[in-house]
Design a protein around this motif. Structure first.
Motif, PDB file in Angstrom:
ATOM      1  N   GLU A  88       0.838  -1.193   0.000  1.00 35.35           N
ATOM      2  CA  GLU A  88       0.000   0.000   0.000  1.00 35.35           C
ATOM      3  C   GLU A  88       0.877   1.250   0.000  1.00 35.35           C
ATOM      4  OE1 GLU A  88      -3.919  -0.065   2.347  1.00 35.35           O
ATOM      5  OE2 GLU A  88      -2.641  -1.455   3.472  1.00 35.35           O
ATOM      6  N   ILE A  89       0.419   2.257  -0.739  1.00 34.75           N
ATOM      7  CA  ILE A  89       1.044   3.591  -0.721  1.00 34.75           C
ATOM      8  C   ILE A  89      -0.046   4.560  -0.296  1.00 34.75           C
ATOM      9  CG2 ILE A  89       2.170   5.385  -2.080  1.00 34.75           C
ATOM     10  CD1 ILE A  89       3.286   3.193  -3.876  1.00 34.75           C
ATOM     11  N   HIS A  90       0.174   5.283   0.793  1.00 31.13           N
ATOM     12  CA  HIS A  90      -0.895   6.048   1.428  1.00 31.13           C
ATOM     13  C   HIS A  90      -0.817   7.550   1.132  1.00 31.13           C
ATOM     14  CE1 HIS A  90      -1.982   2.518   3.923  1.00 31.13           C
ATOM     15  NE2 HIS A  90      -0.673   2.287   3.931  1.00 31.13           N
ATOM     16  N   PHE A  91      -0.117   7.958   0.079  1.00 27.52           N
ATOM     17  CA  PHE A  91       0.011   9.392  -0.207  1.00 27.52           C
ATOM     18  C   PHE A  91       0.134   9.592  -1.703  1.00 27.52           C
ATOM     19  CE2 PHE A  91       4.270   7.752   0.000  1.00 27.52           C
ATOM     20  CZ  PHE A  91       4.929   8.407  -1.025  1.00 27.52           C
ATOM     21  N   ALA A  92      -0.011  10.845  -2.107  1.00 29.49           N
ATOM     22  CA  ALA A  92       0.262  11.242  -3.488  1.00 29.49           C
ATOM     23  C   ALA A  92       1.532  12.096  -3.502  1.00 29.49           C
ATOM     24  CB  ALA A  92      -0.922  12.042  -4.055  1.00 29.49           C
ATOM     25  N   ASN A  93       2.237  12.070  -4.603  1.00 35.17           N
ATOM     26  CA  ASN A  93       3.484  12.837  -4.709  1.00 35.17           C
ATOM     27  C   ASN A  93       3.237  14.306  -4.380  1.00 35.17           C
ATOM     28  OD1 ASN A  93       4.910  10.592  -5.501  1.00 35.17           O
ATOM     29  ND2 ASN A  93       4.607  10.971  -7.689  1.00 35.17           N
ATOM     30  N   GLY A  94       4.114  14.853  -3.523  1.00 29.66           N
ATOM     31  CA  GLY A  94       4.007  16.262  -3.165  1.00 29.66           C
ATOM     32  C   GLY A  94       3.070  16.555  -2.013  1.00 29.66           C
ATOM     33  N   ASP A  95       2.458  15.541  -1.441  1.00 25.55           N
ATOM     34  CA  ASP A  95       1.532  15.761  -0.321  1.00 25.55           C
ATOM     35  C   ASP A  95       2.266  16.309   0.900  1.00 25.55           C
ATOM     36  OD1 ASP A  95      -0.694  14.994  -1.644  1.00 25.55           O
ATOM     37  OD2 ASP A  95      -0.963  13.064  -0.620  1.00 25.55           O
ATOM     38  N   GLU A  96       1.506  17.058   1.700  1.00 22.58           N
ATOM     39  CA  GLU A  96       1.991  17.468   3.011  1.00 22.58           C
ATOM     40  C   GLU A  96       1.482  16.465   4.042  1.00 22.58           C
ATOM     41  OE1 GLU A  96       1.262  21.489   4.056  1.00 22.58           O
ATOM     42  OE2 GLU A  96       1.907  22.293   2.117  1.00 22.58           O
ATOM     43  N   ARG A 173       6.298   5.266   8.528  1.00 20.46           N
ATOM     44  CA  ARG A 173       5.570   6.472   8.930  1.00 20.46           C
ATOM     45  C   ARG A 173       6.446   7.705   8.751  1.00 20.46           C
ATOM     46  NH1 ARG A 173       1.013   5.205  12.043  1.00 20.46           N
ATOM     47  NH2 ARG A 173       0.853   2.956  12.569  1.00 20.46           N
ATOM     48  N   ALA A 174       5.807   8.872   8.701  1.00 14.45           N
ATOM     49  CA  ALA A 174       6.537  10.131   8.596  1.00 14.45           C
ATOM     50  C   ALA A 174       7.192  10.448   9.936  1.00 14.45           C
ATOM     51  CB  ALA A 174       5.592  11.260   8.198  1.00 14.45           C
ATOM     52  N   PRO A 175       8.519  10.602   9.979  1.00 14.36           N
ATOM     53  CA  PRO A 175       9.189  10.892  11.259  1.00 14.36           C
ATOM     54  C   PRO A 175       8.963  12.318  11.746  1.00 14.36           C
ATOM     55  CG  PRO A 175      10.779  10.862   9.474  1.00 14.36           C
ATOM     56  CD  PRO A 175       9.472  10.424   8.883  1.00 14.36           C
ATOM     57  N   PHE A 176       8.542  13.210  10.847  1.00 15.20           N
ATOM     58  CA  PHE A 176       8.247  14.595  11.220  1.00 15.20           C
ATOM     59  C   PHE A 176       7.297  15.169  10.175  1.00 15.20           C
ATOM     60  CE2 PHE A 176      12.278  14.323   8.954  1.00 15.20           C
ATOM     61  CZ  PHE A 176      12.044  15.115   7.848  1.00 15.20           C
ATOM     62  N   SER A 177       6.712  16.304  10.481  1.00 12.81           N
ATOM     63  CA  SER A 177       5.783  16.946   9.548  1.00 12.81           C
ATOM     64  C   SER A 177       6.562  17.644   8.439  1.00 12.81           C
ATOM     65  CB  SER A 177       4.916  17.961  10.300  1.00 12.81           C
ATOM     66  OG  SER A 177       4.158  17.330  11.311  1.00 12.81           O
ATOM     67  N   GLY A 178       6.007  17.599   7.230  1.00 14.96           N
ATOM     68  CA  GLY A 178       6.680  18.254   6.118  1.00 14.96           C
ATOM     69  C   GLY A 178       6.017  17.930   4.797  1.00 14.96           C
ATOM     70  N   ALA A 179       6.748  18.176   3.724  1.00 15.18           N
ATOM     71  CA  ALA A 179       6.239  17.935   2.374  1.00 15.18           C
ATOM     72  C   ALA A 179       7.007  16.790   1.731  1.00 15.18           C
ATOM     73  CB  ALA A 179       6.375  19.193   1.525  1.00 15.18           C
ATOM     74  N   LEU A 180       6.276  15.905   1.081  1.00 15.05           N
ATOM     75  CA  LEU A 180       6.882  14.761   0.417  1.00 15.05           C
ATOM     76  C   LEU A 180       7.308  15.133  -0.993  1.00 15.05           C
ATOM     77  CD1 LEU A 180       4.310  12.046   1.518  1.00 15.05           C
ATOM     78  CD2 LEU A 180       6.678  12.240   2.327  1.00 15.05           C
TER      79      LEU A 180
END
Length: 378
Positions: A88-96, A173-180
């Motif tokens: 599974e991939i739970h995001f789209a490119n460039g998501d915050e 998981r994302a280790p910190f908040s930001g933009a992918l």
């Protein structure tokens, strides 16, 4: 014998005629040169068209300029620690994303089965340890047998914890908040440990890393403000402050590493951006300035053409000056002229002392005189 006097007379006559002819020629040339020189000596000097600038008083603060690069406060390329197939991939490119958001899931069927096996084994070992503990209380078994059973419980519990940790590693998981950024793997792809998945960069605040010559070290302070410009937004200045100064000096470049922090509230600054940095290092002072094009730099000294009204005409005369700091298109004058004086700012090669000049006020002909020029990067 009778022909000899006649030949002598003819030679004398020819010599006299030659002297008269050449005398007339040289005399005519001398008279012509005299009148020509007199004409040029008394000919009025032509009016020279120039542009002019007024000596201005400005407030300058000595600054140093350098270059640097922006870097995210938190930025990393996410990768996997354990092998598996991406399910599974739970995001789209460039998501915050926020800290803790699930980004990738790997296949866990075998790991879940192993977890259930260990859980069953733990249950059995716990029951066995409890039974032996009752027997030990009645002294039906030795203490070593009870200790062996309790050790088995501890071992199975540790194996279960390791399996649970392995299972968690298959959920990235994302280790910190930001933009992918743009993901580098696809659904169903097998990934080995260390495979790069996607870049994650925090957005605000943002660091700016740059270096300064060691001679400026004594003028650097924490929380000192500075200004940065980037090519993406040439008309905008970004303000930040110094938050870290390296404790050592590079022994190869003799520079000190400095880090500044920018709020980046508009999210215009991106990690990796090239920046031009301007850092004020001294207190403000009042200076007299003129355009750099108004100065003739000579071995014997720097010269400007000072403009003065005389008999209804504008006259240009050379004036020696002393110059100081240069900022952009302007140069500081420390001696030789005063505020309000006018100097020629272009056409200096056509000028000489006491030259009559005419000022062309066409703005398109005025040389640049900007303290902080920003030429278009084409």
């Amino acid at each position: 014998m009778a022909a000899q006097p006649s030949t002598t007379k003819r030679m004398i006559l020819m010599l006299v005629v030659s002297i008269i002819v050449f005398g007339l020629i040289f005399g005519y040339k001398a008279v012509g040169n005299y009148f020509m020189n007199d004409f040029f000596d008394n000919m009025p000097a032509p009016t020279v068209t120039i542009t002019a600038a007024e000596v201005e008083q400005q407030t300058w603060r000595e600054s140093v300029t350098t270059i640097g690069n922006f870097a995210a406060v938190n930025g990393t390329m996410l990768s996997v620690q354990v092998p598996g197939v991406i399910t599974e991939i739970h995001f789209a490119n460039g998501d915050e994303v926020q800290q803790g958001d699930v980004l990738f899931s790997l296949d866990t069927d075998i790991d879940v089965a192993e977890l259930e096996r260990l859980q069953a084994q733990l249950d059995i070992a716990t029951l066995e340890a409890a039974r032996l503990q009752r027997l030990a209380q009645s002294e039906s078994i030795s203490a070593s047998e009870l200790a062996r059973a309790e050790s088995e419980v501890a071992q199975v519990r540790a194996a279960l914890a390791a399996q649970q940790a392995l299972l968690q590693q298959k959920t990235i998981r994302a280790p910190f908040s930001g933009a992918l950024g743009i993901r580098r793997v696809n659904l169903g792809e097998y990934v080995a440990p260390g495979t790069q998945l996607v870049s994650l960069q925090s957005k605000a605040p943002i660091f700016l890393n740059f270096s300064l010559a060691e001679r400026y070290l004594g003028q650097l302070n924490l929380e000192q403000t500075l200004v940065a410009q980037v090519d993406s937004y040439p008309e905008q200045e970004f303000s930040g402050e110094i938050t870290a100064i390296s404790p050592d000096i590079s022994d190869t470049t003799r520079t000190v590493a400095v880090q500044a922090t920018f709020s980046n509230s508009e999210n215009r600054l991106k990690p990796g951006m090239f920046a031009r940095v301007e850092l004020a290092i001294n207190a403000p002072r009042e200076v007299l300035v003129i355009p750099r094009t108004a100065v003739q730099f000579n071995p014997f000294g720097n010269v400007v053409y000072l403009l003065e009204e005389k008999d209804g005409e504008l006259i240009a005369n050379q004036q020696l000056i002393r110059t100081g700091q240069v900022q952009g298109d302007l140069i500081e004058v420390t001696d030789g002229i005063q505020a309000g004086d006018r100097v020629a700012s272009s056409g200096l090669l056509k000028l000489r002392n006491n030259a009559v000049v005419k000022i062309n006020d066409d703005p398109s002909l005025q040389p640049p005189a900007d303290r902080n020029p920003r030429p278009v990067n084409e």
